[in-house]
Motif scaffolding. Structure first.
Motif, short mmCIF file in Angstrom:
data_model
loop_
_atom_site.label_atom_id
_atom_site.label_comp_id
_atom_site.label_asym_id
_atom_site.label_seq_id
_atom_site.Cartn_x
_atom_site.Cartn_y
_atom_site.Cartn_z
N LYS A 60 16.46 31.82 -112.39
CA LYS A 60 17.57 30.87 -112.48
C LYS A 60 18.43 31.09 -113.72
O LYS A 60 19.44 30.43 -113.91
N GLY A 61 18.01 32.04 -114.58
CA GLY A 61 18.77 32.32 -115.79
C GLY A 61 18.54 31.32 -116.90
O GLY A 61 19.31 31.28 -117.87
N ILE A 62 17.53 30.48 -116.77
CA ILE A 62 17.23 29.48 -117.80
C ILE A 62 16.65 30.14 -119.04
O ILE A 62 16.97 29.76 -120.16
N LEU A 63 15.83 31.14 -118.82
CA LEU A 63 15.13 31.79 -119.93
C LEU A 63 15.43 33.29 -119.91
O LEU A 63 14.96 34.03 -119.04
N PRO A 64 16.23 33.78 -120.86
CA PRO A 64 16.53 35.21 -120.90
C PRO A 64 15.29 36.02 -121.28
O PRO A 64 14.38 35.51 -121.92
#
Length: 91
Positions: A60-64
């Motif tokens: 989801k792109g929350i944590l790179p």
């Protein structure tokens, strides 16, 4: 030069003081994340989340993350920033 006699009690006292100092250093270090790059298992343990949740944060792109070969690494400073940015304070 005068000679000092060291007793068993002196050695035990020295030992206890040394152990206390080591304990203080370990407690200080354990409070801080000393590694910059964390593996998935370390992040799962740190955040107390499942592997599926971590995968969801990634997709989801929350944590790179960074991927090298088959290993995925997370920047601990970014994790701390995300946690701080999402802090909810009850009024």
């Amino acid at each position: 030069m005068p000679t000092s006699i060291i007793t068993t009690d002196d050695l035990m006292e020295f030992k206890m003081e040394l152990l206390e100092e080591i304990q203080k250093l370990l407690e200080k270090e354990s409070g801080n994340i000393s590694k910059r790059w964390l593996k998935s298992t370390e992040v799962i343990e740190m955040l107390k989340i499942s592997a599926g949740t971590l995968n969801g944060f990634r997709t989801k792109g929350i944590l790179p993350y960074s991927k090298i070969g088959g290993l995925i690494y997370y920047d601990s400073a970014i994790i701390q920033k995300i946690l701080a940015d999402n802090l909810i304070q009850n009024e």
